[in-house]
Motif scaffolding. Structure first.
Motif, short mmCIF file in Angstrom:
data_model
loop_
_atom_site.label_atom_id
_atom_site.label_comp_id
_atom_site.label_asym_id
_atom_site.label_seq_id
_atom_site.Cartn_x
_atom_site.Cartn_y
_atom_site.Cartn_z
N ASP A 125 44.23 -98.32 2.58
CA ASP A 125 43.65 -98.23 1.24
C ASP A 125 42.14 -98.12 1.32
O ASP A 125 41.52 -97.34 0.59
N VAL A 126 41.53 -98.89 2.20
CA VAL A 126 40.07 -98.87 2.34
C VAL A 126 39.61 -97.52 2.87
O VAL A 126 38.60 -96.98 2.42
N ALA A 127 40.35 -96.95 3.80
CA ALA A 127 39.97 -95.66 4.37
C ALA A 127 39.89 -94.57 3.30
O ALA A 127 39.11 -93.62 3.43
N ARG A 128 40.66 -94.71 2.22
CA ARG A 128 40.67 -93.73 1.14
C ARG A 128 39.81 -94.16 -0.05
O ARG A 128 39.76 -93.47 -1.06
N ALA A 129 39.15 -95.29 0.05
CA ALA A 129 38.43 -95.88 -1.08
C ALA A 129 36.98 -95.40 -1.15
O ALA A 129 36.50 -94.65 -0.30
N SER A 130 36.29 -95.91 -2.16
CA SER A 130 34.88 -95.55 -2.40
C SER A 130 33.97 -96.18 -1.35
O SER A 130 34.35 -97.12 -0.64
N PRO A 131 32.74 -95.71 -1.29
CA PRO A 131 31.76 -96.32 -0.37
C PRO A 131 31.57 -97.82 -0.63
O PRO A 131 31.36 -98.58 0.31
N GLY A 132 31.67 -98.25 -1.89
CA GLY A 132 31.51 -99.67 -2.18
C GLY A 132 32.58 -100.52 -1.53
O GLY A 132 32.29 -101.60 -0.99
N VAL A 133 33.82 -100.06 -1.57
CA VAL A 133 34.92 -100.78 -0.93
C VAL A 133 34.72 -100.78 0.58
O VAL A 133 34.88 -101.82 1.24
N LYS A 134 34.36 -99.63 1.12
CA LYS A 134 34.14 -99.54 2.57
C LYS A 134 33.00 -100.47 3.01
O LYS A 134 33.07 -101.08 4.08
N HIS A 135 31.98 -100.58 2.18
CA HIS A 135 30.86 -101.47 2.48
C HIS A 135 31.33 -102.93 2.52
O HIS A 135 30.95 -103.70 3.41
N GLU B 234 36.07 -101.29 -8.83
CA GLU B 234 35.03 -102.32 -8.80
C GLU B 234 35.63 -103.68 -8.50
O GLU B 234 35.08 -104.47 -7.73
N LEU B 235 36.79 -103.95 -9.08
CA LEU B 235 37.51 -105.19 -8.79
C LEU B 235 37.96 -105.22 -7.34
O LEU B 235 37.90 -106.27 -6.68
N PHE B 236 38.39 -104.08 -6.82
CA PHE B 236 38.83 -103.99 -5.43
C PHE B 236 37.69 -104.37 -4.49
O PHE B 236 37.88 -105.11 -3.52
N VAL B 237 36.49 -103.89 -4.77
CA VAL B 237 35.31 -104.24 -3.97
C VAL B 237 35.15 -105.76 -3.93
O VAL B 237 34.97 -106.36 -2.87
N GLU B 238 35.22 -106.36 -5.10
CA GLU B 238 35.01 -107.81 -5.16
C GLU B 238 36.14 -108.58 -4.48
O GLU B 238 35.92 -109.60 -3.84
N ALA B 239 37.37 -108.08 -4.61
CA ALA B 239 38.51 -108.76 -3.97
C ALA B 239 38.38 -108.72 -2.45
O ALA B 239 38.69 -109.70 -1.77
N ASN C 67 47.11 -107.24 -1.60
CA ASN C 67 47.72 -107.56 -0.31
C ASN C 67 49.22 -107.26 -0.32
O ASN C 67 49.76 -106.75 0.65
N ARG C 68 49.86 -107.62 -1.40
CA ARG C 68 51.31 -107.49 -1.49
C ARG C 68 51.74 -106.03 -1.64
O ARG C 68 52.73 -105.62 -1.03
N LYS C 69 51.00 -105.25 -2.44
CA LYS C 69 51.49 -103.93 -2.82
C LYS C 69 50.55 -102.77 -2.48
O LYS C 69 50.95 -101.62 -2.57
N GLY C 70 49.31 -103.06 -2.13
CA GLY C 70 48.34 -102.00 -1.90
C GLY C 70 47.59 -101.65 -3.18
O GLY C 70 48.05 -101.95 -4.28
N PHE C 71 46.45 -101.01 -3.02
CA PHE C 71 45.58 -100.72 -4.16
C PHE C 71 46.25 -99.82 -5.20
O PHE C 71 46.24 -100.10 -6.39
N THR C 72 46.82 -98.72 -4.76
CA THR C 72 47.33 -97.73 -5.71
C THR C 72 48.55 -98.21 -6.48
O THR C 72 48.80 -97.75 -7.59
N GLU C 73 49.31 -99.11 -5.91
CA GLU C 73 50.55 -99.56 -6.55
C GLU C 73 50.35 -100.70 -7.54
O GLU C 73 51.30 -101.16 -8.17
N VAL C 74 49.13 -101.17 -7.69
CA VAL C 74 48.84 -102.29 -8.59
C VAL C 74 48.09 -101.76 -9.81
O VAL C 74 47.09 -101.07 -9.67
N SER C 75 48.57 -102.11 -10.99
CA SER C 75 47.91 -101.67 -12.22
C SER C 75 47.02 -102.78 -12.77
O SER C 75 47.20 -103.96 -12.46
#
Length: 196
Positions: free
Chosen positions: A117-127, A56-61, A24-32
């Motif tokens: 971030d979701v628009a550029r993510a995998s089908p799992g995140v989009k789901h 996979e963590l992004f999907v769950e988050a 939420n704070r930084k976006g998917f790509t900026e977080v390691s």
């Protein structure tokens, strides 16, 4: 002695919550992964005991927000999950479009915080993201006219969800506080008009 299943689930939940806040704070790509694990006060190696990839963590988050209770995060808003129909929908609008929600970057709904971030993510995140939208629209659909068929109620719910999310996305991008408030107020008033 091996950890119990309950302990493993607590650790996994802690990782998910820390990741959700950082995304939420930084976006998917900026977080390691290192940053997520440091926030959870765990080592990087421990990450792979719970997740195969950061995505996979992004999907769950994202999916974890389906269990979000506004009363836990913003008790001053007096959210009552026992309400139903139009009263529940009005309350949802008021909480979703609240100043508390807008100002709480770490507590933002992923639909507000992460659409690019979701628009550029995998089908799992989009789901998972779609699941949030479906749930929100379903709650709003309950406020449709009782005589409306399922298709009309769904359309009503989707329109309200899109209005609320869109209003908050726009308000979040504006630095001028008076304009931010104008966007929130206009969105809230129009959403209430659709419910009443």
């Amino acid at each position: 002695m091996p950890y119990s299943a309950e302990h493993k689930q607590q650790i996994r939940s802690r990782i998910v919550e820390c990741a959700r806040v950082l995304f939420n704070r930084k976006g998917f790509t900026e977080v390691s992964i290192d940053e997520i694990m440091a926030s959870a006060k765990l080592t990087r190696g421990g990450f792979y005991n719970h997740f195969r990839t950061k995505e996979e963590l992004f999907v769950e988050a994202v999916a974890a927000y389906q269990d979000f209770n506004p009363a836990d995060r913003w008790p001053e808003l007096n959210f009552d999950s026992g309400r139903c129909g139009a009263a529940f929908a009005r309350q949802m609008v008021d909480v979703y479009l609240s100043r508390e929600h807008l100002d709480d970057i770490e507590g933002h709904c992923p639909m507000i915080a992460l659409p690019s971030d979701v628009a550029r993510a995998s089908p799992g995140v989009k789901h998972a993201y779609r699941g949030l939208l479906e749930r929100m629209a379903g709650m709003f659909a309950q406020s449709a006219d009782a005589s409306a068929d399922a298709h009309v109620a769904r359309r009503h719910g989707l329109a309200l969800a899109a209005l609320c999310v869109g209003g908050m996305v726009l308000a979040r991008t504006i630095e001028d506080d008076a304009f931010r408030e104008e966007i929130r107020a206009a969105t809230r008033a129009t959403a209430h008009d659709l419910i009443d």
